[in-house]
Design an enzyme around this catalytic site. Structure first.
Site, PDB file in Angstrom:
ATOM      1  N   HIS A 164       1.130   3.348   2.285  1.00  0.00           N
ATOM      2  CA  HIS A 164       1.509   3.752   3.638  1.00  0.00           C
ATOM      3  C   HIS A 164       2.982   4.130   3.734  1.00  0.00           C
ATOM      4  O   HIS A 164       3.353   5.049   4.444  1.00  0.00           O
ATOM      5  CB  HIS A 164       1.234   2.605   4.621  1.00  0.00           C
ATOM      6  CG  HIS A 164      -0.082   2.738   5.293  1.00  0.00           C
ATOM      7  ND1 HIS A 164      -1.251   2.349   4.692  1.00  0.00           N
ATOM      8  CD2 HIS A 164      -0.400   3.241   6.498  1.00  0.00           C
ATOM      9  CE1 HIS A 164      -2.238   2.612   5.505  1.00  0.00           C
ATOM     10  NE2 HIS A 164      -1.763   3.146   6.610  1.00  0.00           N
ATOM     11  N   THR A 178       0.842  -1.196   0.000  1.00  0.00           N
ATOM     12  CA  THR A 178       0.000   0.000   0.000  1.00  0.00           C
ATOM     13  C   THR A 178       0.879   1.248   0.000  1.00  0.00           C
ATOM     14  O   THR A 178       2.104   1.150   0.102  1.00  0.00           O
ATOM     15  CB  THR A 178      -0.897   0.029   1.247  1.00  0.00           C
ATOM     16  OG1 THR A 178      -0.045   0.167   2.393  1.00  0.00           O
ATOM     17  CG2 THR A 178      -1.717  -1.240   1.363  1.00  0.00           C
TER      18      THR A 178
HETATM   19  N1  RBF Z   1       5.402   1.740  11.245  1.00  0.00           N
HETATM   20  C1  RBF Z   1       6.733   1.564  11.062  1.00  0.00           C
HETATM   21  O1  RBF Z   1       7.536   2.037  11.853  1.00  0.00           O
HETATM   22  N2  RBF Z   1       7.190   0.848   9.968  1.00  0.00           N
HETATM   23  C2  RBF Z   1       6.368   0.324   9.026  1.00  0.00           C
HETATM   24  O2  RBF Z   1       6.868  -0.315   8.087  1.00  0.00           O
HETATM   25  C3  RBF Z   1       4.978   0.521   9.186  1.00  0.00           C
HETATM   26  N3  RBF Z   1       4.111   0.044   8.261  1.00  0.00           N
HETATM   27  C4  RBF Z   1       2.789   0.269   8.413  1.00  0.00           C
HETATM   28  C5  RBF Z   1       1.888  -0.195   7.447  1.00  0.00           C
HETATM   29  C6  RBF Z   1       0.534   0.012   7.619  1.00  0.00           C
HETATM   30  C7  RBF Z   1      -0.401  -0.486   6.560  1.00  0.00           C
HETATM   31  C8  RBF Z   1       0.055   0.704   8.785  1.00  0.00           C
HETATM   32  C9  RBF Z   1      -1.420   0.955   8.981  1.00  0.00           C
HETATM   33  C10 RBF Z   1       0.937   1.163   9.722  1.00  0.00           C
HETATM   34  C11 RBF Z   1       2.290   0.960   9.581  1.00  0.00           C
HETATM   35  N4  RBF Z   1       3.189   1.417  10.545  1.00  0.00           N
HETATM   36  C12 RBF Z   1       4.526   1.226  10.346  1.00  0.00           C
HETATM   37  C13 RBF Z   1       2.728   2.031  11.806  1.00  0.00           C
HETATM   38  C14 RBF Z   1       2.684   3.553  11.750  1.00  0.00           C
HETATM   39  O3  RBF Z   1       3.983   4.091  11.882  1.00  0.00           O
HETATM   40  C15 RBF Z   1       1.821   4.106  12.908  1.00  0.00           C
HETATM   41  O4  RBF Z   1       2.274   3.570  14.125  1.00  0.00           O
HETATM   42  C16 RBF Z   1       0.339   3.779  12.748  1.00  0.00           C
HETATM   43  O5  RBF Z   1      -0.129   4.146  11.472  1.00  0.00           O
HETATM   44  C17 RBF Z   1      -0.504   4.496  13.840  1.00  0.00           C
HETATM   45  O6  RBF Z   1      -0.393   5.909  13.710  1.00  0.00           O
END
Ligand code: RBF
Length: 170
Positions: free
Chosen positions: A97, A95
């Site tokens: 994200h 995605t």
């Molecule tokens: N946080 C990370 O530190 N590394 C990631 O690779 C990561 N991938 C994410 C992918 C998705 C689809 C979502 C929803 C969140 C991800 N997050 C990741 C968490 C993000 O940094 C955060 O904690 C959340 O979105 C809550 O605000």
């Protein structure tokens, strides 16, 4: 500065900066914890090697990288450290994200540093896959946690130098 050919985590010739008396915050994201734990170990070891007292290292964890700027902002507000190191690992998924999180964290760290004049160090891996992350957290590309810690020390040292120079009559 490309780290492809050079292991940026070896600070030859630059490792004598005296970091005694520095108070450094470290905020680490829990996502991809096996990677961020290694970044943290590298950062701690570099700070201690340069003379930072264990009691002057302020350790905090946030859920994900997106929360790093907020975490760093709270540490600055409540504890007034000399610098804050943000450690995280964002791995590209299917995605968008990845783009949103990576850009937001980079912008958040930069803006926070400029707003507060407390150096906020961007120690966040943004990689295509897990293996690339591992290679930058103690693998063949070194440990970017070390590099982030050394960057913090250098920025605080620069602030110290400016203060000394300001105090000297020209
Ligand atoms: N946080 C990370 O530190 N590394 C990631 O690779 C990561 N991938 C994410 C992918 C998705 C689809 C979502 C929803 C969140 C991800 N997050 C990741 C968490 C993000 O940094 C955060 O904690 C959340 O979105 C809550 O605000």
């Amino acid at each position: 500065m490309s780290s492809k050919k050079k292991n940026l985590s070896s600070f030859e010739g630059e490792s004598h900066t005296d970091a005694r008396g520095m108070r450094i915050g470290i905020v680490t994201a829990a996502w991809n914890k096996e990677v961020t734990d290694t970044l943290l170990r590298g950062a701690l070891s570099t700070l201690e090697t340069h003379g930072v007292d264990k009691n002057d290292i302020l350790l905090y964890e946030v859920p994900g990288s997106f929360e790093l700027p907020q975490g760093a902002s709270l540490v600055i507000q409540e504890l007034q450290p000399d610098a804050v190191i943000c450690l995280g690992c964002v791995i590209q998924g299917e995605t968008r994200h990845f783009e949103f999180i990576s850009q937001s964290v980079a912008d958040g760290c930069m803006n926070l540093g400029l707003k507060t004049n407390v150096p906020v160090i961007f120690g966040v891996l943004t990689t295509e896959n897990h293996d690339q992350a591992i290679q930058r957290a103690g693998g063949k590309h070194g440990n970017k946690g070390d590099e982030a810690a050394f960057t913090a020390i250098r920025m605080v040292d620069m602030k110290r130098m400016l203060k000394i120079q300001k105090g000297q009559p020209s």
